[in-house]
Design a protein around this motif. Sequence first.
Motif, short mmCIF file in Angstrom:
data_model
loop_
_atom_site.label_atom_id
_atom_site.label_comp_id
_atom_site.label_asym_id
_atom_site.label_seq_id
_atom_site.Cartn_x
_atom_site.Cartn_y
_atom_site.Cartn_z
N PHE A 138 38.94 43.38 38.02
CA PHE A 138 37.69 43.57 38.75
C PHE A 138 37.89 44.46 39.98
O PHE A 138 37.06 45.30 40.29
CB PHE A 138 37.12 42.22 39.21
CG PHE A 138 36.57 41.41 38.07
CD1 PHE A 138 35.35 41.73 37.52
CD2 PHE A 138 37.28 40.35 37.55
CE1 PHE A 138 34.83 41.00 36.47
CE2 PHE A 138 36.78 39.61 36.50
CZ PHE A 138 35.55 39.93 35.96
N ILE A 139 38.98 44.28 40.69
CA ILE A 139 39.21 44.99 41.97
C ILE A 139 39.54 46.47 41.73
O ILE A 139 39.01 47.34 42.42
CB ILE A 139 40.34 44.31 42.76
CG1 ILE A 139 39.98 42.86 43.06
CG2 ILE A 139 40.67 45.08 44.03
CD1 ILE A 139 38.85 42.68 44.03
N MET A 142 36.53 48.74 40.96
CA MET A 142 35.67 48.88 42.14
C MET A 142 36.29 49.82 43.17
O MET A 142 35.61 50.68 43.73
CB MET A 142 35.43 47.52 42.79
CG MET A 142 34.44 46.66 42.05
SD MET A 142 34.13 45.20 43.03
CE MET A 142 34.03 43.99 41.76
N ALA A 143 37.57 49.66 43.42
CA ALA A 143 38.25 50.54 44.38
C ALA A 143 38.23 51.99 43.88
O ALA A 143 38.02 52.92 44.68
CB ALA A 143 39.69 50.06 44.57
N TYR A 145 35.94 53.36 41.96
CA TYR A 145 34.57 53.86 42.12
C TYR A 145 34.32 54.26 43.58
O TYR A 145 33.80 55.35 43.85
CB TYR A 145 33.56 52.80 41.68
CG TYR A 145 32.15 53.15 42.03
CD1 TYR A 145 31.45 54.11 41.30
CD2 TYR A 145 31.51 52.53 43.11
CE1 TYR A 145 30.17 54.46 41.64
CE2 TYR A 145 30.21 52.86 43.43
CZ TYR A 145 29.54 53.82 42.70
OH TYR A 145 28.26 54.15 43.03
N PHE A 146 34.68 53.40 44.53
CA PHE A 146 34.44 53.71 45.93
C PHE A 146 35.27 54.91 46.39
O PHE A 146 34.85 55.67 47.26
CB PHE A 146 34.69 52.49 46.82
CG PHE A 146 33.62 51.45 46.69
CD1 PHE A 146 32.30 51.76 46.99
CD2 PHE A 146 33.92 50.18 46.25
CE1 PHE A 146 31.30 50.82 46.87
CE2 PHE A 146 32.93 49.23 46.11
CZ PHE A 146 31.61 49.54 46.42
#
Length: 175
Positions: A138-139, A142-143, A145-146
């Motif tokens: 999950f992390i 997301m990282a 993408y950001f």
Amino acid sequence: KKKKKKSDTKMKSAPLLLLAAALGNVDAFGTQPNAKVSTQPSVDVKQAAASVFTAATLASNVFLGAAPPAEAATAPSFSSTNIVAVKESREGLYGSYEVDVTEQSYDDARSTFKPAKEVKSKKGKYTALIAILVVGSFIIPMAQYFWYVKDDDSSDKFFNEPAKPEPPKKKGWFN
């Protein structure tokens, strides 16, 4: 007189079959009527593909030949010292019959599980590994993408636009 084999006649007729299949879809060799020139090709692709597939199938059957007859296959020869199976006579509902009794080689009833003590001692290690993999799944996206959108200011432009006024309501049956 020598008798001709079927395979000899097939081999001689194979080039004719291929030529007939290839020329079956060609319109250029016939007389052409005086008509308007169309921009679409006059070849039916499905029919041409089916003809090519049929010709290739016929050609492969002719060149590869038929399967050898069953009597041409040789059975494995066993000497008198090789015991393959022991015949045993048994009685059933419809009479007596013979059964080949062979050694059972695929069933192994030994327990291959780890002892409970060893499983309990390593439980924490595997729990931590699963937790790291689940959290990481999950992390990390997301990282990522950001990281890709950190220099993008399109969301700021979108939220800083003034709100558009609502269009006037239309009068209808149910309003």
